[in-house]
Design a protein around this motif. Sequence first.
Motif, mmCIF file in Angstrom:
data_model
loop_
_atom_site.group_PDB
_atom_site.id
_atom_site.type_symbol
_atom_site.label_atom_id
_atom_site.label_comp_id
_atom_site.label_asym_id
_atom_site.label_seq_id
_atom_site.Cartn_x
_atom_site.Cartn_y
_atom_site.Cartn_z
ATOM 1 N N UNK A 85 -34.235 -25.011 -73.004
ATOM 2 C CA UNK A 85 -34.724 -26.193 -72.441
ATOM 3 C C UNK A 85 -36.119 -26.035 -71.858
ATOM 4 N N UNK A 86 -36.184 -24.795 -71.035
ATOM 5 C CA UNK A 86 -37.497 -24.596 -70.257
ATOM 6 C C UNK A 86 -38.546 -24.626 -71.253
ATOM 7 N N UNK A 135 -40.368 -20.155 -64.788
ATOM 8 C CA UNK A 135 -40.536 -18.934 -64.278
ATOM 9 C C UNK A 135 -39.451 -17.889 -64.854
ATOM 10 N N UNK A 136 -38.152 -18.543 -64.966
ATOM 11 C CA UNK A 136 -36.967 -17.684 -65.333
ATOM 12 C C UNK A 136 -37.188 -17.025 -66.585
ATOM 13 N N UNK A 137 -37.505 -18.153 -67.691
ATOM 14 C CA UNK A 137 -37.812 -17.690 -69.056
ATOM 15 C C UNK A 137 -39.120 -16.554 -69.190
ATOM 16 N N UNK A 138 -40.126 -16.789 -68.522
ATOM 17 C CA UNK A 138 -41.140 -15.680 -68.385
ATOM 18 C C UNK A 138 -40.736 -14.405 -67.858
ATOM 19 N N UNK A 139 -39.982 -14.444 -66.569
ATOM 20 C CA UNK A 139 -39.412 -13.287 -65.887
ATOM 21 C C UNK A 139 -38.605 -12.339 -66.901
ATOM 22 N N UNK A 140 -37.654 -13.138 -67.740
ATOM 23 C CA UNK A 140 -36.811 -12.669 -68.358
ATOM 24 C C UNK A 140 -37.457 -11.743 -69.620
ATOM 25 N N UNK A 141 -38.584 -12.353 -70.291
ATOM 26 C CA UNK A 141 -39.331 -11.595 -70.990
ATOM 27 C C UNK A 141 -39.745 -10.246 -70.623
ATOM 28 N N UNK A 142 -39.990 -10.384 -69.344
ATOM 29 C CA UNK A 142 -40.463 -8.770 -68.593
ATOM 30 C C UNK A 142 -39.298 -7.876 -68.634
ATOM 31 N N UNK A 143 -38.191 -8.523 -67.859
ATOM 32 C CA UNK A 143 -36.801 -7.641 -67.822
ATOM 33 C C UNK A 143 -36.339 -7.218 -68.964
#
Length: 309
Positions: free
Chosen positions: A50-51, A126-134
């Motif tokens: 969705x994001x 921000x969640x989607x981008x952070x999860x890329x990193x994690x």
Amino acid sequence: MLQIFGITAPIFILIGIGFLSSRASLVSREQVAGLGKFVITFALPALVIKALVERPLDQVFDPVYVLAYGLGSLLVFCLGLLFSRMVRKDTLTGSALSALGMSVSNSGFIGYPIVVMALGAPAAAALALGMLVENLLMIPLALAIAELGHQNGSSARAAVLETFKRLARNPIIIAISLGLALAVLEVRLPTIAMKVVEMLAMASAPVALFVIGGSLNGLKVGGLLKDVAQLSLGKLLLHPLAVLLCFALLPPVDPVMKVAGVLFACSPMMSIYPILGQRYGLEGRCAAALVVATVLAFITISFFLGVLA
């Protein structure tokens, strides 16, 4: 201060409801685990999709945000690894697990519900981008180092390869890949499909918090004070400060996204942390740190919210 508690209190009340429900045997550990699987497999992937598809990709992908969050997390990981290995004389595997606990947040279960209440719609991007990193950097790096310390050369290579295969089957990674593909191709989901995605996404925050509370029931802390202190201080204070420092040193980013990144870094370590530690016989340390960090996060998140506000 009342406004800050108005954001954080409902989060931890929902966690408390999950804990008390499990404590009173209203839900079993198997039922809690089933709800957690629902969040990981369906709700959070729907939130990520969705994001990524509801706005143009150039409005979602922010390279400075990814760089700041990634560098801040990597800095804390390296500091945690060196401190555990050189100062506390831990094994390479134990050091890697400690560094992982200090640098990877519970973004989906705790970070997102807090950020969405504080900032609204930008929380999903921000969640989607952070999860890329994690999921593409931090977790593979930590598990690769842990395997190197746990097994001999050939077995370690096979284990690291298996780790990457498991990550490729991760629903979050699949959702990020699908969402990015739809965004790049500018494909819009049919109305009915998009409604299903939105309904699943809406379920992610409350169910995730309930699962966290239910999972905390039965976890024990005793005898691990030094480990718990290192992990809790590193995760709740050092990680957000490192991310904030990286945002300050890099080119300017949307102030709302900057706050989102710091708040995600404020979250305690991921809920599967004890499960990852179990393979190496470190589930007790990981579980104890998770319990303490989750409880203390109420204080530290409220503090950072007040400062950033």
